[in-house]
Design a protein around this motif. Structure first.
Motif, PDB file in Angstrom:
ATOM      1  N   ARG A  56       0.862  -1.174   0.000  1.00 36.14           N
ATOM      2  CA  ARG A  56       0.000   0.000   0.000  1.00 36.14           C
ATOM      3  C   ARG A  56       0.899   1.225   0.000  1.00 36.14           C
ATOM      4  N   SER A  57       0.608   2.167  -0.878  1.00 34.73           N
ATOM      5  CA  SER A  57       1.417   3.383  -0.912  1.00 34.73           C
ATOM      6  C   SER A  57       1.272   4.125   0.412  1.00 34.73           C
ATOM      7  N   THR A  65       4.325  10.551  -2.033  1.00 34.05           N
ATOM      8  CA  THR A  65       3.999   9.201  -1.567  1.00 34.05           C
ATOM      9  C   THR A  65       5.104   8.240  -2.002  1.00 34.05           C
ATOM     10  N   HIS A  67       5.899   4.016  -3.007  1.00 34.65           N
ATOM     11  CA  HIS A  67       5.252   2.803  -3.478  1.00 34.65           C
ATOM     12  C   HIS A  67       5.055   1.808  -2.338  1.00 34.65           C
ATOM     13  N   GLY A  68       4.060   0.926  -2.485  1.00 35.50           N
ATOM     14  CA  GLY A  68       3.933  -0.204  -1.587  1.00 35.50           C
ATOM     15  C   GLY A  68       5.122  -1.137  -1.747  1.00 35.50           C
ATOM     16  N   SER A  72       7.347  -1.711  -5.153  1.00 33.76           N
ATOM     17  CA  SER A  72       8.744  -1.275  -5.155  1.00 33.76           C
ATOM     18  C   SER A  72       9.665  -2.375  -5.662  1.00 33.76           C
ATOM     19  N   HIS A 156      10.253   7.712 -11.300  1.00 37.94           N
ATOM     20  CA  HIS A 156       9.028   7.512 -10.518  1.00 37.94           C
ATOM     21  C   HIS A 156       8.027   8.627 -10.806  1.00 37.94           C
ATOM     22  N   TYR A 209       0.824   7.695 -11.936  1.00 37.87           N
ATOM     23  CA  TYR A 209       1.917   8.489 -11.398  1.00 37.87           C
ATOM     24  C   TYR A 209       1.618   9.965 -11.597  1.00 37.87           C
TER      25      TYR A 209
END
Length: 220
Positions: A56-57, A65, A67-68, A72, A156, A209
């Motif tokens: 979960r982010s 934020t 990444h989860g 990642s 990202h 994104y």
């Protein structure tokens, strides 16, 4: 003290479950699994997250934020980083993906437009003994010609179209991962492989994104 011990125990249990989940996702590279084990994800997370390895982010400083956990590691796995590779990362964020990349490659140059994120990530990376990195307080929109050529690039953020300005900064047969599409909707995550003077595109899925922003942040 008891709470710290309980948290550490929980993190070890969650890490063990996460490593099993990675294998079920066919992420089995021993070097990557070792990197995941050696980088304490809790260090890169905001306070209050119960399971450090949930996919979960999470909100981080400067309104950004991260990444989860699974997202990642999938990104890092898709880059296929080798020990000799020089890596360029645009969007340092908390520094978690930076840490994984540094464990796998020869050197990572990572850019972020927020000084607060760059400084905090630098402290975390130093705390776990990672030194094969260079962090830059810049947006990285045009890459890093001074550090080229790179073997791997990860961004990202989203571009409106394929960022051809990176081509000349990539070595032969290099790979770049980024999102392509509108800033206000879903984008296509692509693995771009350099072949001569062009990119071969390989879709990796759909993401949402933020567009890559211009310039250094005025505050933060």
């Amino acid at each position: 003290m008891a709470t710290d011990v309980q948290s550490a125990t929980r993190d070890r249990e969650d890490l063990a479950a996460f490593l099993l989940a990675l294998r079920s996702e066919r992420i089995t590279d021993p070097r990557l699994l070792e990197a995941v084990e050696s980088v304490p994800r809790r260090l890169f997370l905001p306070e209050g997250v119960v399971n450090a390895y949930e996919n979960r982010s999470a909100p981080i400083a400067c309104g950004e934020t991260m990444h989860g956990a699974l997202a990642s590691v999938r990104l890092v796995a898709a880059l296929e980083v080798q020990p000799s590779h020089r890596v360029l990362e645009i969007g340092t964020g908390s520094g978690y993906v930076t840490a994984l990349l540094a464990r796998l490659g020869a050197h990572v140059s990572s850019f972020d437009r927020y000084r607060g994120l760059v400084d905090a990530a630098g402290r975390r990376l130093r705390d776990i003994g990672i030194t094969n990195i260079s962090l830059f307080f810049e947006d990285g929109r045009d890459g890093f010609a001074g550090g080229a050529p790179f073997d791997r690039v990860i961004v990202h953020a989203a571009f409106a179209s394929v960022p051809r300005q990176f081509l000349d900064q990539l070595g032969a047969h290099a790979t770049m991962i980024c999102a392509i599409g509108p800033g206000d909707g879903a984008q296509e995550l692509l693995r771009l492989r350099k072949v001569g003077s062009r990119f071969e595109r390989e879709p990796l899925g759909t993401v949402r994104y933020q567009p890559l922003a211009f310039g250094k942040a005025d505050v933060l």
